[in-house]
Design a protein around this motif. Sequence first.
Motif, PDB file in Angstrom:
ATOM      1  N   PHE A  39      -7.148   2.029   2.490  1.00  0.00           N
ATOM      2  CA  PHE A  39      -7.797   1.472   1.296  1.00  0.00           C
ATOM      3  C   PHE A  39      -9.186   0.711   1.375  1.00  0.00           C
ATOM      4  N   LEU A  40      -9.204   0.307   2.287  1.00  0.00           N
ATOM      5  CA  LEU A  40     -10.392  -0.657   2.643  1.00  0.00           C
ATOM      6  C   LEU A  40     -11.526   0.198   2.823  1.00  0.00           C
ATOM      7  N   ALA A  41     -11.382   1.612   3.561  1.00  0.00           N
ATOM      8  CA  ALA A  41     -12.206   2.551   3.619  1.00  0.00           C
ATOM      9  C   ALA A  41     -12.934   3.017   2.144  1.00  0.00           C
ATOM     10  N   SER A  92      -2.701  -6.763  -0.707  1.00  0.00           N
ATOM     11  CA  SER A  92      -2.042  -7.794  -0.255  1.00  0.00           C
ATOM     12  C   SER A  92      -0.638  -7.318   0.070  1.00  0.00           C
ATOM     13  N   PHE A  93       0.226  -7.773   0.651  1.00  0.00           N
ATOM     14  CA  PHE A  93       1.606  -7.470   1.154  1.00  0.00           C
ATOM     15  C   PHE A  93       2.533  -8.732   1.368  1.00  0.00           C
ATOM     16  N   SER A  94       3.793  -8.216   1.499  1.00  0.00           N
ATOM     17  CA  SER A  94       4.761  -9.384   2.007  1.00  0.00           C
ATOM     18  C   SER A  94       4.760  -9.636   3.565  1.00  0.00           C
ATOM     19  N   HIS A  95       4.955  -8.522   4.101  1.00  0.00           N
ATOM     20  CA  HIS A  95       4.925  -8.608   5.531  1.00  0.00           C
ATOM     21  C   HIS A  95       4.420  -7.463   6.310  1.00  0.00           C
ATOM     22  N   VAL A  96       4.399  -7.231   7.419  1.00  0.00           N
ATOM     23  CA  VAL A  96       3.569  -6.049   8.205  1.00  0.00           C
ATOM     24  C   VAL A  96       4.494  -5.016   8.590  1.00  0.00           C
ATOM     25  N   GLU A  97       4.733  -3.920   7.648  1.00  0.00           N
ATOM     26  CA  GLU A  97       5.354  -2.694   7.978  1.00  0.00           C
ATOM     27  C   GLU A  97       4.840  -1.418   7.485  1.00  0.00           C
ATOM     28  N   ALA A  98       5.124  -0.311   7.701  1.00  0.00           N
ATOM     29  CA  ALA A  98       4.329   0.913   7.177  1.00  0.00           C
ATOM     30  C   ALA A  98       4.396   0.853   5.829  1.00  0.00           C
ATOM     31  N   ASP A  99       5.826   0.630   5.258  1.00  0.00           N
ATOM     32  CA  ASP A  99       5.476   0.690   3.688  1.00  0.00           C
ATOM     33  C   ASP A  99       4.886  -0.458   3.063  1.00  0.00           C
ATOM     34  N   GLU A 100       4.901  -1.371   3.629  1.00  0.00           N
ATOM     35  CA  GLU A 100       4.112  -2.695   2.994  1.00  0.00           C
ATOM     36  C   GLU A 100       2.580  -2.648   3.219  1.00  0.00           C
ATOM     37  N   CYS A 101       2.074  -2.132   4.298  1.00  0.00           N
ATOM     38  CA  CYS A 101       0.518  -2.276   4.491  1.00  0.00           C
ATOM     39  C   CYS A 101       0.239  -0.994   5.515  1.00  0.00           C
ATOM     40  N   THR A 143       0.821  -1.101   0.065  1.00  0.00           N
ATOM     41  CA  THR A 143      -0.026  -0.094   0.032  1.00  0.00           C
ATOM     42  C   THR A 143       0.874   1.178   0.026  1.00  0.00           C
ATOM     43  N   GLY A 144       2.208   1.215   0.439  1.00  0.00           N
ATOM     44  CA  GLY A 144       2.868   2.297   0.595  1.00  0.00           C
ATOM     45  C   GLY A 144       2.631   2.923   2.197  1.00  0.00           C
ATOM     46  N   PRO A 145       3.375   3.614   2.769  1.00  0.00           N
ATOM     47  CA  PRO A 145       3.345   4.238   4.018  1.00  0.00           C
ATOM     48  C   PRO A 145       2.082   5.125   3.859  1.00  0.00           C
ATOM     49  N   ARG A 146       1.590   5.322   4.941  1.00  0.00           N
ATOM     50  CA  ARG A 146       0.445   6.436   5.384  1.00  0.00           C
ATOM     51  C   ARG A 146       0.618   7.823   4.471  1.00  0.00           C
ATOM     52  N   MET A 147       2.028   8.014   4.638  1.00  0.00           N
ATOM     53  CA  MET A 147       2.419   9.332   4.267  1.00  0.00           C
ATOM     54  C   MET A 147       2.234   9.671   2.683  1.00  0.00           C
ATOM     55  N   LEU A 148       2.273   8.238   2.031  1.00  0.00           N
ATOM     56  CA  LEU A 148       2.092   8.625   0.683  1.00  0.00           C
ATOM     57  C   LEU A 148       0.744   8.159   0.251  1.00  0.00           C
ATOM     58  N   PHE A 149      -0.472   8.011   1.016  1.00  0.00           N
ATOM     59  CA  PHE A 149      -1.655   7.326   0.609  1.00  0.00           C
ATOM     60  C   PHE A 149      -2.227   8.036  -0.471  1.00  0.00           C
ATOM     61  N   GLU A 150      -2.233   9.434  -0.522  1.00  0.00           N
ATOM     62  CA  GLU A 150      -2.708  10.296  -1.510  1.00  0.00           C
ATOM     63  C   GLU A 150      -2.116   9.802  -2.771  1.00  0.00           C
TER      64      GLU A 150
END
Length: 248
Positions: free
Chosen positions: A93-95, A78-87, A52-59
């Motif tokens: 996005f779900l929203a 989807s994403f490889s693992h749980v980190e800010a830049d991954e998810c 997803t990219g980090p929240r900083m880059l959401f827009e």
Amino acid sequence: MNARSPIFSTRVDEIAEDIFRISTPVPASVVPGGFTFNQYLVRDDEPLLFHTGPRMLFEAVREGIDRVIPVSKLRYVSFSHVEADECGSLNQFLAIAPQAVPLCGQIAAMVSIGDLADRPPRVLADLEHLALGKHVVQWLDAPHLPHGWECGFLSESTTRTLFSGDLFTQFGEVHPAITESDILEPSEIARAGMDYYSHSPDSSRLLERLAATAPTTLASMHGPAWRGDGAALLRSLAQRLASTPTRQ
Ligand SMILES: [Fe+2]
Ligand SMILES: [Fe+2]
């Protein structure tokens, strides 16, 4: 700095049939050496976003997706693992995509996503396939490669694309969307400097499982995507990890 800052110049490139690299460069003033955050969008009946990219880059990422499909049509995040830049932007996005659900492996679901995500995940067992329409993805568990117990990767079989996450990470903010030049040596420089691998004794076996998918495109998260003999490159990485397992 905020997500609408003009420093974010997100580019979108089709790197395989109906697979798009959404890449945002971040300058050296933010990340030393400069950096890129890449997400991959599979355009299909049930569209999939990988990272997803980090929240900083959401827009910025949302706008990049909208250049290809309406972001509201996303079906899997989807994403490889749980980190800010991954998810980090998963719930955002779900929203905005009412049909979207997280798509992850069993460990990620059990340890994090079953709690963190605003909707329950579609959980993939190791080696399980999921059809998106004409594309088919397969989840491969890869615990601790390069880091994170929950780590795994998606392989897309019709284009032979491996969504390779943090493998082959390169620094620098200027890269081609996809290259056939060597990416192992530049990424080894990053590994020597940051030591972001887990030093797991299982790395060679896990890399061999990825090589067995015979990818011709590697969709890396940081740096360019790559086209070539992916199995050979993954085996070369395994050899380098075995010969230089610790920080230099
Ligand atoms: Fe990571
Ligand atoms: Fe990453």
